[in-house]
Scaffold this motif. Sequence first.
Motif, PDB file in Angstrom:
ATOM      1  N   GLY A   1       0.829  -1.205   0.000  1.00  0.00           N
ATOM      2  CA  GLY A   1       0.000   0.000   0.000  1.00  0.00           C
ATOM      3  C   GLY A   1       0.861   1.251   0.000  1.00  0.00           C
ATOM      4  O   GLY A   1       0.611   2.204  -0.751  1.00  0.00           O
TER       5      GLY A   1
ATOM      6  N   PHE B   1     -12.206  -2.164  -3.936  1.00  0.00           N
ATOM      7  CA  PHE B   1     -12.198  -0.848  -3.308  1.00  0.00           C
ATOM      8  C   PHE B   1     -13.567  -0.550  -2.710  1.00  0.00           C
ATOM      9  O   PHE B   1     -14.585  -1.121  -3.097  1.00  0.00           O
ATOM     10  CB  PHE B   1     -11.803   0.250  -4.310  1.00  0.00           C
ATOM     11  CG  PHE B   1     -12.901   0.655  -5.258  1.00  0.00           C
ATOM     12  CD1 PHE B   1     -13.703   1.767  -5.004  1.00  0.00           C
ATOM     13  CD2 PHE B   1     -13.149  -0.077  -6.408  1.00  0.00           C
ATOM     14  CE1 PHE B   1     -14.717   2.139  -5.870  1.00  0.00           C
ATOM     15  CE2 PHE B   1     -14.163   0.287  -7.287  1.00  0.00           C
ATOM     16  CZ  PHE B   1     -14.958   1.401  -7.019  1.00  0.00           C
TER      17      PHE B   1
ATOM     18  N   PHE C   1      -8.714   0.919  -0.627  1.00  0.00           N
ATOM     19  CA  PHE C   1      -8.342  -0.171  -1.536  1.00  0.00           C
ATOM     20  C   PHE C   1      -7.693  -1.300  -0.747  1.00  0.00           C
ATOM     21  O   PHE C   1      -6.735  -1.075  -0.004  1.00  0.00           O
ATOM     22  CB  PHE C   1      -7.351   0.330  -2.592  1.00  0.00           C
ATOM     23  CG  PHE C   1      -7.967   1.209  -3.651  1.00  0.00           C
ATOM     24  CD1 PHE C   1      -8.217   0.712  -4.919  1.00  0.00           C
ATOM     25  CD2 PHE C   1      -8.299   2.522  -3.364  1.00  0.00           C
ATOM     26  CE1 PHE C   1      -8.784   1.512  -5.886  1.00  0.00           C
ATOM     27  CE2 PHE C   1      -8.863   3.335  -4.325  1.00  0.00           C
ATOM     28  CZ  PHE C   1      -9.113   2.828  -5.598  1.00  0.00           C
TER      29      PHE C   1
ATOM     30  N   MET D   1      -4.634   2.824   0.855  1.00  0.00           N
ATOM     31  CA  MET D   1      -4.299   1.632   0.082  1.00  0.00           C
ATOM     32  C   MET D   1      -3.501   0.698   0.977  1.00  0.00           C
ATOM     33  O   MET D   1      -2.571   1.130   1.666  1.00  0.00           O
ATOM     34  CB  MET D   1      -3.498   1.996  -1.163  1.00  0.00           C
ATOM     35  CG  MET D   1      -4.196   3.000  -2.062  1.00  0.00           C
ATOM     36  SD  MET D   1      -3.494   3.124  -3.713  1.00  0.00           S
ATOM     37  CE  MET D   1      -4.251   1.705  -4.504  1.00  0.00           C
TER      38      MET D   1
END
Length: 460
Positions: free
Chosen positions: A253, A352, A425, A334
């Motif tokens: 991420g 997501f 996400f 993320m």
Amino acid sequence: MSLCFAAASAAQIPLHLLTPDALESFLSDLPQAEARWVRASGFAAQPGTVCLLPGGEGVKAALAGLGSDRDRRRSRFGLGAVRTALPDGCYRLETDLTGDALDEQLLGWLLAGYRFDTYAASAPVKAQLVAPDHVDAARLVAIAEGEALTRDLINTPANDMGPEELEAAARALAEAHGADISVTVGEALLSDGFPMIHAVGRASPRAPRLIDMRWGARGPVLTLVGKGVCFDTGGLNIKPGGSMGLMKKDMGGAATVLGLAKMIMALDLPLQLRVLIPAVENAVSGAAFRPQDILTSRKGLTVEINNTDAEGRLVLADALALADETPPDLLISMATLTGAARVAVGPDLAPFYATTEADAAALKAAAGRVADPVWQMPYWEPYEKMIEPGIADLDNAPSGGFAGSITAALFLRRFVTGTPRYMHFDIYGWNPTAAPARPKGGVGQGARAILDALSELLAL
């Protein structure tokens, strides 16, 4: 690595992109001898195949197969496979493709030049391509270079990519683009109000930290938060060996938001960017946080620890709480967060969550345009009770094993109360098998879709 287009030169070999349906029509326009040559070679314009037409001084032209519509739906970046099959030379593209379809193929060409050769020599790809006049070559190169940064960070093993090294990578990126950066390290995390980042990282001799990078002085505010768990043993709920093998990628991420930040800054987008990365190693020692511990987060919410291997949401929670204190126009997190997401959609799709349907629609449309697949998942509110243990405000690892990605997303959303537009996400960050322009190893997911959607998401 070769992540750029060639300068225009006098010696350019025409490279014809062909589908099976278009092949016969193309051959009918060739001299009979050349058409016979192509047919005798067995070239049928299948994906990644190449046929070279000889000329007086070497190769006169190259034919490259993109396959059928079905082939292209099943595997993107076909020109990337073509690049690795071509001999050394400088090529000029001959194709009817335009717009997004052409950009996809050109990006595939660039990404096929990626090599992770830090630890072992790798043969470079020598075929070069002159960018067509009517494409935004600089944008495609910026995207490829951002993706390469993401891949390099994920591919680097944890002995060379701990919290300090991740900070160094962020500092190098900030310096290259004139961004400001500050970092909170070790015990200062407690005094500065990041107790859960500290708790997760304190067992490691490699000090945990929060990286805070800012760039841009005009336009709407975009804040990116990336999970930077540089290695995840699982803590005291230690992972079995088979599950620990890829945990160098648990900072995927962070790698992805840094790659996206590189794209944004290189393209000088008219926005104000903030990047927050909680960087830790989830290790095992006497200082490790324990199952049944109750932690108090930056936001004041208490969290019961029912599995020390669900640590990513803890470090993200403190970073999200900080981001939420000065609400941006758009907040995106993320993370390589849950195995449940992989079970649900496999390694190729980036699941997501979005708090507004308009943002979700914009992202999905962009993902289709740039061949960066995403899949919307629901913030399913009936599952909220699954993350409420009773003894504390929140449970970091609800029992039962159901809806693991959804409950993790709901957990994170509890720390975003002042920012109306939030997207999360749950990526994988790893390509398990080689594919055109995507070798086995670290890979960015969702970043190109976000980049393409920003013009609509932030009205740029």
